[in-house]
Scaffold this motif. Sequence first.
Motif, PDB file in Angstrom:
ATOM      1  N   MET A  53       0.821  -1.211   0.000  1.00  0.00           N
ATOM      2  CA  MET A  53       0.000   0.000   0.000  1.00  0.00           C
ATOM      3  C   MET A  53       0.852   1.257   0.000  1.00  0.00           C
ATOM      4  O   MET A  53       1.861   1.328   0.709  1.00  0.00           O
ATOM      5  N   PRO A  54       0.494   2.273  -0.773  1.00  0.00           N
ATOM      6  CA  PRO A  54       1.214   3.556  -0.725  1.00  0.00           C
ATOM      7  C   PRO A  54       1.177   4.134   0.687  1.00  0.00           C
ATOM      8  O   PRO A  54       0.134   4.152   1.329  1.00  0.00           O
ATOM      9  N   GLY A  55       2.324   4.594   1.154  1.00  0.00           N
ATOM     10  CA  GLY A  55       2.393   5.169   2.493  1.00  0.00           C
ATOM     11  C   GLY A  55       2.803   4.192   3.576  1.00  0.00           C
ATOM     12  O   GLY A  55       3.102   4.606   4.694  1.00  0.00           O
ATOM     13  N   ILE A  56       2.831   2.898   3.249  1.00  0.00           N
ATOM     14  CA  ILE A  56       3.271   1.903   4.225  1.00  0.00           C
ATOM     15  C   ILE A  56       4.785   1.731   4.107  1.00  0.00           C
ATOM     16  O   ILE A  56       5.302   1.402   3.040  1.00  0.00           O
ATOM     17  N   ALA A  57       5.480   1.971   5.214  1.00  0.00           N
ATOM     18  CA  ALA A  57       6.937   1.881   5.221  1.00  0.00           C
ATOM     19  C   ALA A  57       7.431   0.493   5.583  1.00  0.00           C
ATOM     20  O   ALA A  57       8.490   0.060   5.118  1.00  0.00           O
ATOM     21  N   GLU A  58       6.670  -0.216   6.428  1.00  0.00           N
ATOM     22  CA  GLU A  58       7.115  -1.540   6.850  1.00  0.00           C
ATOM     23  C   GLU A  58       5.962  -2.342   7.421  1.00  0.00           C
ATOM     24  O   GLU A  58       5.102  -1.800   8.121  1.00  0.00           O
ATOM     25  N   VAL A  59       5.960  -3.617   7.099  1.00  0.00           N
ATOM     26  CA  VAL A  59       5.108  -4.588   7.783  1.00  0.00           C
ATOM     27  C   VAL A  59       6.045  -5.663   8.313  1.00  0.00           C
ATOM     28  O   VAL A  59       6.681  -6.372   7.533  1.00  0.00           O
ATOM     29  N   LYS A  60       6.142  -5.742   9.611  1.00  0.00           N
ATOM     30  CA  LYS A  60       7.080  -6.663  10.245  1.00  0.00           C
ATOM     31  C   LYS A  60       6.312  -7.732  11.007  1.00  0.00           C
ATOM     32  O   LYS A  60       5.512  -7.413  11.885  1.00  0.00           O
ATOM     33  N   LEU A  61       6.542  -9.000  10.650  1.00  0.00           N
ATOM     34  CA  LEU A  61       5.920 -10.122  11.354  1.00  0.00           C
ATOM     35  C   LEU A  61       6.988 -10.876  12.133  1.00  0.00           C
ATOM     36  O   LEU A  61       8.059 -11.190  11.592  1.00  0.00           O
ATOM     37  N   LEU A  62       6.718 -11.151  13.377  1.00  0.00           N
ATOM     38  CA  LEU A  62       7.642 -11.881  14.237  1.00  0.00           C
ATOM     39  C   LEU A  62       7.204 -13.320  14.456  1.00  0.00           C
ATOM     40  O   LEU A  62       7.795 -14.037  15.263  1.00  0.00           O
ATOM     41  N   ILE A  63       6.166 -13.744  13.739  1.00  0.00           N
ATOM     42  CA  ILE A  63       5.656 -15.105  13.878  1.00  0.00           C
ATOM     43  C   ILE A  63       5.606 -15.767  12.511  1.00  0.00           C
ATOM     44  O   ILE A  63       5.734 -15.115  11.477  1.00  0.00           O
ATOM     45  N   GLU A  64       5.399 -17.076  12.523  1.00  0.00           N
ATOM     46  CA  GLU A  64       5.203 -17.842  11.298  1.00  0.00           C
ATOM     47  C   GLU A  64       4.336 -19.053  11.643  1.00  0.00           C
ATOM     48  O   GLU A  64       4.183 -19.398  12.831  1.00  0.00           O
ATOM     49  N   PRO A  65       3.719 -19.696  10.647  1.00  0.00           N
ATOM     50  CA  PRO A  65       2.875 -20.854  10.926  1.00  0.00           C
ATOM     51  C   PRO A  65       3.605 -21.924  11.733  1.00  0.00           C
ATOM     52  O   PRO A  65       4.812 -22.126  11.590  1.00  0.00           O
ATOM     53  N   LYS A  66       2.849 -22.563  12.614  1.00  0.00           N
ATOM     54  CA  LYS A  66       3.304 -23.637  13.520  1.00  0.00           C
ATOM     55  C   LYS A  66       4.001 -23.093  14.772  1.00  0.00           C
ATOM     56  O   LYS A  66       4.365 -23.871  15.652  1.00  0.00           O
ATOM     57  N   MET A  67       4.168 -21.775  14.853  1.00  0.00           N
ATOM     58  CA  MET A  67       4.824 -21.202  16.024  1.00  0.00           C
ATOM     59  C   MET A  67       3.849 -21.166  17.202  1.00  0.00           C
ATOM     60  O   MET A  67       2.647 -20.928  17.036  1.00  0.00           O
TER      61      MET A  67
END
Length: 412
Positions: free
Chosen positions: A348-362
């Motif tokens: 999306m315009p204006g989004i600088a970062e999307v940070k995920l600290l999880i993943e499936p099975k966690m």
Amino acid sequence: MPKRTLVLLEGSTRVNGLLFVQAAKRLGLHPITLSADPAQYDYLAAERFETIRVDTGNPNALIRECLRLSANYDIVGVTSPLEAFYAIAGKLCRYFDLPGPDPASIERCRDKYAQRQLLAKAGVPMPDYRVAANAAEIESAASEIGWPVVVKPTVGNCSRGVRLCRTVRELTEHTTYLLGGKHIWQSTPNIVLVEEFAQGPQYIVHIMGNEVVAIAAAKFGRPPHFVFRKCIFPAPLTDDEHERIADVSLSCLRALGLGWGPINIELRWTKLGPVVIEVNPRIAGAPDSQLGQLAYGVDLVAEHIKLVTGEICNLHKIRSHTAAAAFLIPDCDGTVDWIDGVSRAAAMPGIAEVKLLIEPKMRIVRKGDDRDGIGWVIASSPSLDQTEAILQDAVDLIHWSITPFSILGRHE
């Protein structure tokens, strides 16, 4: 010619450590991380940053290691992204005649009871408080102050062990947690601070040296815990409010003997005006540094590294935008099934970062502190309204599924 080297004591599992080594590389430095367990920091191996295993709680062992390194490297600075090692880093700076903070001031500031005493002596506005060492003293302190109260360890950070207690039952539960062996203490003896709950909007003041760089607004999730849900740079304040918060913040530095390097101060604006919750003698955790860079063009991590390596830092603001982060918080404990919408949100315009600290099975086990966050979304634009609209639209795109442990049962 030996490489100009920045020694980092420990790293961070939640982004800040990576920001430090990346900033060091951009500044032409060779970062070396000293750690009791380098394997816990995934980014070090992934980026092939140099690490050395050493007892980072032992100043003499660190001195010996730095002396050994100095035979092949030009050590120009020592610091840490973690508050727990910042005073030790200061001691190494003193030993090797490098720029750094006063370790005694850092240690006094890290003890929230000692901090409160010094601030009170200087007349800094703050909540009423008592110190307690056992259940009876904690209950007595709460009764004297009046409900609700905030109960926390005297040494710690990231809201770990901090809880709002509104009743005797909640106080007893939290006292049992703190003193019953479940909480991991960072100090001995195990002393508890009981404080009046200061009610009002939350602000975080970011300081470098004696200069207020930014005042951010912050919002927490549902009580009784203090888990950040949102952060906005800069806070929407009037000129008078900004000046009063800045004045109170700088009075904290004078009272605590601070004034070198990064400090962040948490306040609440109550019916009496700004009230200091705590002073943290370190750079703030992620993603505050990214937000400051997006809003003002000031990279606080890089400017901090300049200071510790004897360079002149530049806090001049080159833009005036609004940057905001929304933290992604799960509503149950369990196992992650799937996550969706991350790439759409990031595009999306204006989004600088999307940070995920999880993943499936966690596995997800909430702690009631900063570890509850499973990621964040950062947006930036020239205006507050536009930034908040962009941020909300992006957050609405992100979904996940967590199967609670109670459903998984014996199959978990």
